[in-house]
Scaffold this active site. Sequence first.
Site, PDB file in Angstrom:
ATOM      1  N   ASP A 144      43.515  35.340  43.975  1.00  0.00           N
ATOM      2  CA  ASP A 144      42.425  34.740  42.929  1.00  0.00           C
ATOM      3  C   ASP A 144      43.036  33.164  42.612  1.00  0.00           C
ATOM      4  OD1 ASP A 144      40.662  36.554  42.138  1.00  0.00           O
ATOM      5  OD2 ASP A 144      41.299  36.744  40.001  1.00  0.00           O
ATOM      6  N   ASP A 450      43.412  47.709  32.620  1.00  0.00           N
ATOM      7  CA  ASP A 450      43.953  48.706  33.114  1.00  0.00           C
ATOM      8  C   ASP A 450      43.884  50.078  31.863  1.00  0.00           C
ATOM      9  OD1 ASP A 450      45.928  47.427  31.633  1.00  0.00           O
ATOM     10  OD2 ASP A 450      47.145  47.136  33.437  1.00  0.00           O
TER      11      ASP A 450
END
Length: 735
Positions: A144, A450
Amino acid sequence: MAPSNEEKNDNPLFKTKTARGRALYKLFCSIVFVGIVLIWVYRLLHIPGAGVRGRYAWVGMFFAEVLFGLYWVLTQAARWRIVYRYPFKDRLLCRHVDSLPNVDIFVCTADPTLEPPSLVINTVLSVMSYNYPPDKLGVYLSDDGCSELTLYALIEASDFSKHWIPFCKKHKIEPRAPEIYFARKNDFSYESDFAQEWTSVKNMYEDMKSRIDTVRVNGRVSKEIKEKHEGFLEWDSGITKQDHQSIVQILIDRSNSSKAVDVDGNKLPMLVYLSREKKPGWPHNFKAGSMNALIRVSSEISNAPIILNLDCDMYSNDPDAINDALCFFLDEKRGRQISYVQYPQRFSNFTKNDIYANAARATFQNELAGIDGFGGALYIGTGCFHRRESLSGKYNENRRLEWNDADDKMKGKTVKDLETAAKPLADCSYEKGTQWGKEMGLVYGGSVEDIVTGLTIQCRGWKPVYYNPSKNAFQGIGPTNLEVALVQFKRWCEGMFQIFCSKYCPFVYGRGKIKLGAQMGYCVYLLWAPLSLPTLCYVVVPAVYLLRDVPLFPEVSSLWFVPFAFVFAARTIYSLTEGLMCGDTLRGWWNLQRMTLFRRMTSFFFAFVDTMYKLLGLSETSFDLTDKVMDDEARGRYEDEIIEFGSSSVVFVMIATFAFVNLFGLGYGIKKVWFVGSEALARFAAQMGVCGLVVMVSLPVYGAMFLRRDKGRIPFSAVFKSFVIASIVCFIPVY
């Protein structure tokens, strides 16, 4: 008489056992709860009348104790029904030795400075070396940070893997992260054949690491290197970290039998570099966006039915971890319902006494296993094996795990074909108008994607599993200074409290879909942020009102003192016993108490405040990476278990302020007992005890303010600010 093949196939591939002593624990909890209720009753029966000094403090203490008690009730869901899982790898290999499913492994990195490329490739090399058919493995690195340095490091790793993987498998090397392995002491003869091979491979690794570090220090890849790999052409257009096109590079193509082999002629796992597109004005959704891009890109290239996702600093410590996880997915009776298998997040760099409480032994050995007992195993973002289908938003418990389709994706296609087809799937605009981030993939909307993703998967009907093996499957790098540790918890805490305040609150979203115990188990973590309020009340109010000669607890001679003393003693003894049984040292347990208090006073409080701001629309979610780099001096202090402060951060000002407040309170209490005698001790013993505990926990803070001269001390400016604030808080109300 030997069992038939049919009988053997009826044997489960894993078993579940309930922890012992649950009846005794439930009795203990019931007694403690009675003590908590008696404390509430005492507060209600003895509220000072209107106009009486200390009335508001008394009410504040009552609400603090109510919140503490209710939170304690929630935490019992994490210990009420603890279960342990045990896979049978031998049975798995007997039944599926020739028909194991393909596995895609996702490794995520976001910044080549905070997460050095040499660290990242150690994780990549460790998972490429699994004891698993390499032609069934696909390893994907999501960058990223869109850094050509990371791509260069991965190219170097792909070449080194041709030597490293056969070396590991030939000699059964563990762990298979070369940096960790070569740093350990060896006990072999340097004159042996193995020693010569060991030296040769180590030298290759050191040379590769040196080249990578040289490029990192220079900040760019040289023209000579770029000319050897056409993948670097992607960076010729002046792209930046926040403005660049999708980049997909297949570095090892397992369909190419002539090139994708190691030095012994054995196949290598597929290796893919991905940097998803980023454009100003388009939300990138943090790690969740990265994971969703990986899911789509991998579906076009390899499409393995099982996915393992890892943070870039979590290397594989067990080369057989895949086989353990597959025992849950491939079990004939229960496997079709299983969505993911979550392993604990272990760290390899904590000190003997775990100065920053990174190990979290009781959490990983008891709490998460207890939530699993209610069918609510948490997805914690790394070290997790997923069933790809469970991430697609679908649920069909009768569907068999399909893995033969995976190889069909690559038939008749060149690397260029696959890269070209995969790139649009990582574009910013691909998700527009779709269910990605909502019903498909990881859920968007916060920094702790998550936890909420795991919750939504469970609410669709899937059954997750928490597996804590005796041998750590993965090991990572925990924070090595206090500020980073607190920032990390602030990020987690804020994201989790946002979940509680959203439509995904387990008591709302999970109602009727998951068990009440699982809903409560989630809230043990989702409610960290508001837990700061009763903690701050207990840290400040007893000390301040001790200075005003206002008692806030019953006298020692009163029967009402018993429930206070009993609840404190019972919870302390249980916590200590649990910590020691889980492997903590006595000093390590004390460090955990210190870090728990520091987190609640700072990380949890700032997370609570920031979440309130966000709910009011006053700010947007931010994401802070955890620094994985430290200098030699800081490393020495960490190894010597000296807490690293070293800045005038607001968190250190707060910690020092509370340390001063309680020091003032305790000092005044001791003075009063000295001059007045036992009567004062009887009235203020509990308040002095609270102040004394905070002072004992804060001993390293006093040392960092007044005794230390190293760079890790608390700067004078922070000491001055905290002293002034504490003086105002303590003494203005007195006079």
